[in-house]
Design an enzyme around this catalytic site. Structure first.
Site, mmCIF file in Angstrom:
data_model
loop_
_atom_site.group_PDB
_atom_site.id
_atom_site.type_symbol
_atom_site.label_atom_id
_atom_site.label_comp_id
_atom_site.label_asym_id
_atom_site.label_seq_id
_atom_site.Cartn_x
_atom_site.Cartn_y
_atom_site.Cartn_z
ATOM 1 N N HIS A 9 0.825 -1.209 0.000
ATOM 2 C CA HIS A 9 0.000 0.000 0.000
ATOM 3 C C HIS A 9 0.862 1.263 0.000
ATOM 4 O O HIS A 9 2.010 1.258 0.460
ATOM 5 C CB HIS A 9 -0.920 0.015 1.224
ATOM 6 C CG HIS A 9 -0.173 0.021 2.531
ATOM 7 N ND1 HIS A 9 0.406 1.154 3.065
ATOM 8 C CD2 HIS A 9 0.100 -0.983 3.393
ATOM 9 C CE1 HIS A 9 0.984 0.863 4.199
ATOM 10 N NE2 HIS A 9 0.826 -0.439 4.422
ATOM 11 N N ASN A 15 2.599 5.403 8.812
ATOM 12 C CA ASN A 15 3.944 5.363 8.239
ATOM 13 C C ASN A 15 4.595 6.726 8.417
ATOM 14 O O ASN A 15 5.747 6.842 8.852
ATOM 15 C CB ASN A 15 3.915 5.035 6.744
ATOM 16 C CG ASN A 15 3.526 3.616 6.414
ATOM 17 O OD1 ASN A 15 2.912 3.370 5.375
ATOM 18 N ND2 ASN A 15 3.865 2.654 7.268
ATOM 19 N N THR A 21 1.831 0.025 13.158
ATOM 20 C CA THR A 21 0.446 0.030 12.697
ATOM 21 C C THR A 21 -0.224 -1.335 12.828
ATOM 22 O O THR A 21 -1.274 -1.468 13.441
ATOM 23 C CB THR A 21 0.365 0.505 11.238
ATOM 24 O OG1 THR A 21 1.121 1.707 11.086
ATOM 25 C CG2 THR A 21 -1.084 0.766 10.847
ATOM 26 N N GLY A 22 0.362 -2.351 12.212
ATOM 27 C CA GLY A 22 -0.199 -3.695 12.316
ATOM 28 C C GLY A 22 -1.625 -3.791 11.808
ATOM 29 O O GLY A 22 -1.937 -3.375 10.693
ATOM 30 N N ARG A 60 -5.961 0.903 4.008
ATOM 31 C CA ARG A 60 -4.835 1.453 3.256
ATOM 32 C C ARG A 60 -4.499 0.598 2.034
ATOM 33 O O ARG A 60 -4.109 1.131 0.992
ATOM 34 C CB ARG A 60 -3.622 1.635 4.159
ATOM 35 C CG ARG A 60 -3.143 0.396 4.910
ATOM 36 C CD ARG A 60 -2.204 0.812 6.034
ATOM 37 N NE ARG A 60 -1.564 -0.288 6.741
ATOM 38 C CZ ARG A 60 -2.088 -0.915 7.784
ATOM 39 N NH1 ARG A 60 -3.292 -0.580 8.227
ATOM 40 N NH2 ARG A 60 -1.418 -1.872 8.403
ATOM 41 N N GLU A 87 -1.673 -7.036 7.439
ATOM 42 C CA GLU A 87 -0.333 -6.800 7.952
ATOM 43 C C GLU A 87 -0.071 -7.666 9.177
ATOM 44 O O GLU A 87 -1.006 -8.167 9.817
ATOM 45 C CB GLU A 87 -0.178 -5.307 8.305
ATOM 46 C CG GLU A 87 1.139 -4.885 8.940
ATOM 47 C CD GLU A 87 2.366 -5.194 8.107
ATOM 48 O OE1 GLU A 87 2.651 -6.392 7.887
ATOM 49 O OE2 GLU A 87 3.057 -4.250 7.694
ATOM 50 N N ARG A 88 1.177 -7.848 9.517
ATOM 51 C CA ARG A 88 1.566 -8.505 10.764
ATOM 52 C C ARG A 88 0.958 -7.762 11.952
ATOM 53 O O ARG A 88 0.910 -6.533 11.971
ATOM 54 C CB ARG A 88 3.089 -8.492 10.853
ATOM 55 C CG ARG A 88 3.667 -8.909 12.179
ATOM 56 C CD ARG A 88 5.162 -8.622 12.182
ATOM 57 N NE ARG A 88 5.744 -8.851 13.491
ATOM 58 C CZ ARG A 88 6.985 -8.493 13.821
ATOM 59 N NH1 ARG A 88 7.758 -7.889 12.926
ATOM 60 N NH2 ARG A 88 7.446 -8.738 15.027
ATOM 61 N N ARG A 114 11.066 -5.996 15.834
ATOM 62 C CA ARG A 114 10.724 -5.570 14.474
ATOM 63 C C ARG A 114 11.263 -6.516 13.422
ATOM 64 O O ARG A 114 10.596 -6.782 12.424
ATOM 65 C CB ARG A 114 11.275 -4.163 14.196
ATOM 66 C CG ARG A 114 10.602 -3.040 14.938
ATOM 67 C CD ARG A 114 11.124 -1.696 14.452
ATOM 68 N NE ARG A 114 10.767 -1.464 13.057
ATOM 69 C CZ ARG A 114 11.247 -0.455 12.324
ATOM 70 N NH1 ARG A 114 12.112 0.396 12.851
ATOM 71 N NH2 ARG A 114 10.866 -0.302 11.082
ATOM 72 N N HIS A 179 0.572 -5.634 2.413
ATOM 73 C CA HIS A 179 1.366 -4.907 3.395
ATOM 74 C C HIS A 179 2.805 -5.403 3.411
ATOM 75 O O HIS A 179 3.118 -6.469 2.883
ATOM 76 C CB HIS A 179 0.728 -5.071 4.774
ATOM 77 C CG HIS A 179 -0.724 -4.726 4.782
ATOM 78 N ND1 HIS A 179 -1.193 -3.489 5.143
ATOM 79 C CD2 HIS A 179 -1.818 -5.457 4.421
ATOM 80 C CE1 HIS A 179 -2.519 -3.466 5.019
ATOM 81 N NE2 HIS A 179 -2.914 -4.648 4.579
#
Length: 236
Positions: A9, A15, A21-22, A60, A87-88, A114, A179
């Site tokens: 995205h 960002n 965010t996840g 997103r 996303e994760r 991370r 993502h």
């Protein structure tokens, strides 16, 4: 030979704010919208005839796909939305400023959370501000409270192999908007990237990765469409 295009995205609001965010649903920035438009323009110029698109259930990624399809004049393409492409889940880090988190817990610890392959962040507490468990999109699901990249791959790839791989093997051209980490999981599998290498693979926002696959889904060629914003692609 089928073509698979992966689009992370465009830049999101978090960002820009440098926040984890996840699974939290944030929107695109103006820059993110512009990246999505450019993605669509490049895909239109490629002349590839896509057969179907897949996207997560996060705004997103959905907006990125919509905008790209509008630029391609392909809004009629069949689109499948599925949470497996989300996303994760960043667990208890969700919503936190990355720099402030590093100052609090130490850069080394945050880097492990991370970028390690199999060490997840601390789990999110039930009922926390950014807990998605009560979101109607996830009704009836056992929503994770944290995920490593390994756990992300373990939900993404069974879905990919069941729903997307058969289409590619049937020589269909597929577009996936998702993502950084869900796409990293797909890249790890397709390019056979080692555990200790995949964590360093960067997938830029709003820059389509065009992959040519043979009938056995082996990568024959791969390139980012915007060469000026390309990152290193794993060898194949």
């Amino acid at each position: 030979m089928a073509k698979l295009v992966l689009i992370r995205h465009g830049q999101s609001e978090w960002n820009l704010q440098n926040r984890f965010t996840g699974w939290w649903d944030v929107n695109l920035t103006d820059k993110g919208v512009a990246e999505a438009k450019k993605s669509g323009q490049m895909l239109a110029a490629s002349g590839v005839a896509f057969d179907q698109a897949f996207v997560s259930v996060q705004k997103r990624a959905i907006r990125t796909l919509w905008i790209a399809l509008e630029e391609m004049e392909r809004t009629w393409l069949p689109v499948t939305k599925d949470w497996h492409l989300n996303e994760r889940h960043y667990g208890g880090l969700t919503g936190l400023d990355k720099a402030e988190t590093a100052a609090k817990h130490g850069k080394d610890q945050v880097q492990i959370w991370r970028r390690s392959y199999d060490v997840p962040p601390p789990p999110m507490e039930k009922g926390a501000e950014f807990d998605p468990a009560n979101d109607v999109r996830y009704a009836g699901l056992d929503v994770p409270m944290t995920e490593s990249l390994k756990l992300t791959l373990e939900r993404v790839m069974p879905y990919f192999n069941a729903e997307i791989a058969p289409l590619l093997k049937a020589d269909k051209n597929i577009l996936i908007a998702a993502h950084g980490n869900s796409l990293r999981a797909i890249v790890k599998d397709l390019f056979d990237v080692a555990d200790d290498v995949i964590t360093g693979v960067e997938i830029p926002t709003g820059n389509p990765l065009m992959i040519d696959l043979d009938a056995d889904l082996k990568v024959k060629s791969a390139a980012y469409m915007d060469a000026d914003r390309a990152t290193e692609i794993p060898s194949f």
